[in-house]
Design an enzyme around this catalytic site. Structure first.
Site, PDB file in Angstrom:
ATOM      1  N   ASN A 153      47.917  46.372  44.679  1.00 19.66           N
ATOM      2  CA  ASN A 153      48.063  46.510  46.141  1.00 19.66           C
ATOM      3  C   ASN A 153      49.500  46.749  46.601  1.00 19.66           C
ATOM      4  OD1 ASN A 153      48.546  43.842  45.354  1.00 19.66           O
ATOM      5  ND2 ASN A 153      47.986  43.034  47.357  1.00 19.66           N
ATOM      6  N   GLU A 249      50.296  33.889  41.001  1.00 20.15           N
ATOM      7  CA  GLU A 249      50.270  34.309  42.411  1.00 20.15           C
ATOM      8  C   GLU A 249      48.897  34.928  42.637  1.00 20.15           C
ATOM      9  OE1 GLU A 249      52.437  33.642  44.543  1.00 20.15           O
ATOM     10  OE2 GLU A 249      54.255  33.227  43.419  1.00 20.15           O
ATOM     11  N   CYS A 283      47.633  40.012  49.798  1.00 22.88           N
ATOM     12  CA  CYS A 283      47.176  38.651  49.507  1.00 22.88           C
ATOM     13  C   CYS A 283      47.362  37.771  50.735  1.00 22.88           C
ATOM     14  CB  CYS A 283      47.940  38.096  48.320  1.00 22.88           C
ATOM     15  SG  CYS A 283      49.712  38.358  48.463  1.00 22.88           S
TER      16      CYS A 283
HETATM   17  P1  NAD Z   1      43.084  41.496  38.906  1.00 26.33           P
HETATM   18  O1  NAD Z   1      43.080  40.041  38.621  1.00 26.33           O
HETATM   19  O2  NAD Z   1      41.843  42.269  38.691  1.00 26.33           O
HETATM   20  O3  NAD Z   1      44.207  42.231  38.012  1.00 26.33           O
HETATM   21  C1  NAD Z   1      45.550  41.860  38.061  1.00 26.33           C
HETATM   22  C2  NAD Z   1      46.219  42.316  36.764  1.00 26.33           C
HETATM   23  O4  NAD Z   1      45.686  41.560  35.682  1.00 26.33           O
HETATM   24  C3  NAD Z   1      45.988  43.784  36.411  1.00 26.33           C
HETATM   25  O5  NAD Z   1      47.172  44.321  35.871  1.00 26.33           O
HETATM   26  C4  NAD Z   1      44.898  43.708  35.359  1.00 26.33           C
HETATM   27  O6  NAD Z   1      44.869  44.805  34.457  1.00 26.33           O
HETATM   28  C5  NAD Z   1      45.295  42.437  34.625  1.00 26.33           C
HETATM   29  N1  NAD Z   1      44.216  41.805  33.881  1.00 26.33           N
HETATM   30  C6  NAD Z   1      42.876  41.921  34.073  1.00 26.33           C
HETATM   31  N2  NAD Z   1      42.222  41.146  33.171  1.00 26.33           N
HETATM   32  C7  NAD Z   1      43.167  40.545  32.418  1.00 26.33           C
HETATM   33  C8  NAD Z   1      43.125  39.612  31.328  1.00 26.33           C
HETATM   34  N3  NAD Z   1      41.960  39.163  30.857  1.00 26.33           N
HETATM   35  N4  NAD Z   1      44.294  39.189  30.809  1.00 26.33           N
HETATM   36  C9  NAD Z   1      45.480  39.615  31.304  1.00 26.33           C
HETATM   37  N5  NAD Z   1      45.579  40.505  32.311  1.00 26.33           N
HETATM   38  C10 NAD Z   1      44.439  40.957  32.875  1.00 26.33           C
HETATM   39  O7  NAD Z   1      43.616  41.637  40.380  1.00 26.33           O
HETATM   40  P2  NAD Z   1      43.716  42.982  41.244  1.00 26.33           P
HETATM   41  O8  NAD Z   1      42.355  43.361  41.688  1.00 26.33           O
HETATM   42  O9  NAD Z   1      44.542  43.965  40.504  1.00 26.33           O
HETATM   43  O10 NAD Z   1      44.588  42.468  42.482  1.00 26.33           O
HETATM   44  C11 NAD Z   1      44.046  41.947  43.653  1.00 26.33           C
HETATM   45  C12 NAD Z   1      44.237  40.436  43.687  1.00 26.33           C
HETATM   46  O11 NAD Z   1      45.615  40.121  43.569  1.00 26.33           O
HETATM   47  C13 NAD Z   1      43.786  39.838  45.008  1.00 26.33           C
HETATM   48  O12 NAD Z   1      43.058  38.665  44.753  1.00 26.33           O
HETATM   49  C14 NAD Z   1      45.105  39.506  45.700  1.00 26.33           C
HETATM   50  O13 NAD Z   1      45.015  38.469  46.639  1.00 26.33           O
HETATM   51  C15 NAD Z   1      45.958  39.143  44.542  1.00 26.33           C
HETATM   52  N6  NAD Z   1      47.376  39.247  44.891  1.00 26.33           N
HETATM   53  C16 NAD Z   1      48.098  38.103  45.048  1.00 26.33           C
HETATM   54  C17 NAD Z   1      49.429  38.173  45.426  1.00 26.33           C
HETATM   55  C18 NAD Z   1      50.249  36.919  45.611  1.00 26.33           C
HETATM   56  O14 NAD Z   1      51.460  37.033  45.716  1.00 26.33           O
HETATM   57  N7  NAD Z   1      49.665  35.735  45.678  1.00 26.33           N
HETATM   58  C19 NAD Z   1      50.031  39.408  45.641  1.00 26.33           C
HETATM   59  C20 NAD Z   1      49.270  40.554  45.478  1.00 26.33           C
HETATM   60  C21 NAD Z   1      47.930  40.454  45.102  1.00 26.33           C
END
Ligand code: NAD
Length: 528
Positions: A153, A249, A283
């Site tokens: 995002n 996060e 987020c």
């Molecule tokens: P996601 O959890 O699907 O993926 C995040 C990352 O993790 C990607 O790079 C993905 O390839 C990787 N990943 C997936 N499976 C994995 C595994 N088993 N082991 C290690 N890495 C793995 O999240 P998304 O859909 O990419 O992002 C959206 C989410 O991120 C939302 O829930 C949003 O709220 C959150 N977010 C949080 C913050 C914050 O600062 N708190 C900031 C931005 C986004």
């Protein structure tokens, strides 16, 4: 052979070794990158491990020079970078600049200028032990190799902020960007290559969850993970097997409370920007709005009127407010939450539907008549939807805000700042803003992170920088010729002295401890 994998969050096309990045506004291919495996990750970690010691030996000022050079390159390439972020995410280029590039440029200069001060040697007061010629201080050392796993995002700001902070603290980094936005991450590597960052200090390992798993299992010294709650829990579990520390996060369901004494026009505009910027895919997006019943009708009218003025389209000009969503799966979640709310009696006041187009567009949507039985008020929607609910009392507003598994940010709108600050402290969230929404992620100086299922640990600010170093305690006895009274042998006199220590010394009062001096002296002689 390329194949379409419907299980993936968006129709990223895979063949056996490549990921194809698509423009969410048009579904056109914009580039392809390797799907890296455990061997690739291991090679990147080894390169990082080899490069880090020499980097750690540089002074803060020397390391800052690379960061500031990279900053100049970002400024030179501002338009190109904004366009790339926009093409890969669907957000308007103007928003890529305001929400991603500007904050990161600010963060680069902030940590280049301030890391040394934040991480300077810190003396610890030891109370009465100081009178025994003892001193203690903390030194902060780099961790080694930091693994950064980031979502789609904010594909520029999220990984780059952490890269800058990890590097300035003397670490090497390996970044695993989202499979949906790998090209933006590769651009970060290009920028640092142009800034002549030594080889191996920054690697981008493109790939999907399997590549992320390889990084968590890859022997790094810390994982900075940003993403969903479910993946975050899996990452924490994997990392625990190696005792690798993790910062998580995760998601949010951030509430905004609007009191009757708030500036209504600004509160309405804040709610709209807070809910719809980045197509609601932040987020910290406003995902629940609670408004005092006495002003609810006026507030909702303003919100609906302003929402209908927003311009949504392909992000081709500076005049677009809202672009496409970045992926199909997220759009389906938005549709599911909206239809669940409607089925349970909610009313759509603006928008409400996906646009019939090539890309993944969902209209900015305002929903009223909602309650906490609905997915729209419980689960992370992560899309351009603003549900609004009324409340009667302060206590009810706080209870509703806290009725969530999440706790990332929250907002309180009121003309009475004391009231705002008082209520802010009653809300369970990592950050609570008074008369503000969303934007504090852009403040390099302040900590970012959540409580409850929104995760743990912090990024940004001094607390965020401390996550990227190991605190070492150095303790010095400046009278090495004198044995400690608590060393062997344990004699009758020693026993009496220890009892007096328990009664007097541990009060922390010099007055109480002073009568112990003769006994201490005798014990010292006895020891000889
Ligand atoms: P996601 O959890 O699907 O993926 C995040 C990352 O993790 C990607 O790079 C993905 O390839 C990787 N990943 C997936 N499976 C994995 C595994 N088993 N082991 C290690 N890495 C793995 O999240 P998304 O859909 O990419 O992002 C959206 C989410 O991120 C939302 O829930 C949003 O709220 C959150 N977010 C949080 C913050 C914050 O600062 N708190 C900031 C931005 C986004």
């Amino acid at each position: 052979m390329l194949k379409y994998d419907p299980a993936l969050p968006r129709p990223v096309l895979y063949n056996s070794v490549m990921i194809i990045s698509l423009d969410p506004s048009t579904s056109e291919e914009i580039g392809r990158v390797p799907l890296m495996d455990a061997d690739d990750v291991s090679a990147a970690v080894s390169r990082a491990r080899a490069a880090q010691p020499a980097w750690a030996k540089l002074s803060y000022r020397e390391r800052a020079r690379f960061i500031l050079r990279a900053r100049e390159i970002v400024l030179d390439q501002l338009e190109e970078i904004a366009k790339l972020i926009s093409r890969e995410t669907g957000k308007p280029a103007t928003e890529a600049i305001s929400m991603e590039i500007v904050p990161t440029l600010d963060l680069m200069h902030y940590f280049a200028d301030n890391a040394k001060q934040i991480l300077k040697r810190r003396r610890i007061g030891l109370g009465q032990y100081n009178f025994m010629a003892r001193t203690s201080y903390i030194v902060y050392k780099p961790l080694g190799v930091v693994g950064i796993i980031s979502p789609w995002n904010f594909p520029w700001a999220t990984p780059l902020d952490e890269v800058v902070m990890a590097l300035i603290a003397g670490n090497a980094v390996v970044v695993k960007p989202s499979e949906l936005t790998p090209l933006t991450a590769l651009k970060i590597a290009d920028v640092f290559a142009l800034a002549q960052l030594p080889d191996g200090l920054l690697s981008i390992v493109t790939g999907d969850g399997s590549t992320g798993t390889a990084l968590v299992e890859g022997g790094v010294n810390k994982i900075m993970f940003t993403g969903s709650v479910n993946t975050g829990k899996r990452v924490a579990e994997m990392a625990a097997k190696h005792l690798t520390p993790v910062v998580l996060e995760l998601g949010g369901k951030d509430p905004m409370i609007v009191f009757e004494d708030a500036n209504l026009e600004n509160a309405a505009r804040a709610a709209i920007w807070g809910a719809f910027c980045n197509s609601g895919q932040a987020c910290a997006s406003i995902e629940r709005c609670y408004v005092h019943e006495s002003i609810a009708d006026n507030f909702i009218d303003l919100v609906v009127k302003e929402t209908k003025l927003l311009k949504q389209d392909k992000a081709s000009t500076d005049e677009i407010d809202i672009g496409a969503m970045t992926n199909e799966r997220q759009l389906q979640i938005v549709e599911d939450h909206v239809s669940d709310a409607v089925a349970r009696g909610a009313e759509i006041r603006a928008g409400g539907h996906r646009l019939n187009s090539q890309g993944w567009f969902h209209q900015p949507t305002v929903v009223t008549g909602v309650d906490h039985s609905m997915k729209l008020m419980r689960d992370e929607t992560f899309g351009p939807v603003l549900p609004i609910m009324t409340f009667k009392t302060e206590a009810e507003a706080v209870r509703l805000a806290n009725d969530s598994i999440y706790g990332l940010t929250a907002s309180v709108f009121t003309g009475d700042l004391d009231r705002g600050k008082r209520l802010a402290e009653q809300i369970d969230a990592g950050t609570v803003m008074v008369n503000e929404v969303v934007y504090t992620h852009a403040l390099a100086q302040t900590p970012w992170g959540g409580v409850k299922d929104s995760g743990y640990g912090r990024t940004h600010g001094g607390l965020g920088l401390l996550e990227l170093v190991a605190a070492q305690h150095i303790h010095v006895n400046a009278m090495p010729g004198l044995a400690d009274v608590w060393w062997f042998p344990y004699t009758k006199r020693a026993g009496e002295l220890f009892r007096d220590f328990a009664r007097r010394f541990t009060t922390g009062s010099l007055l109480q401890s002073a009568p112990l001096l003769p006994k201490i002296f005798k014990r010292l002689i006895e020891r000889r």
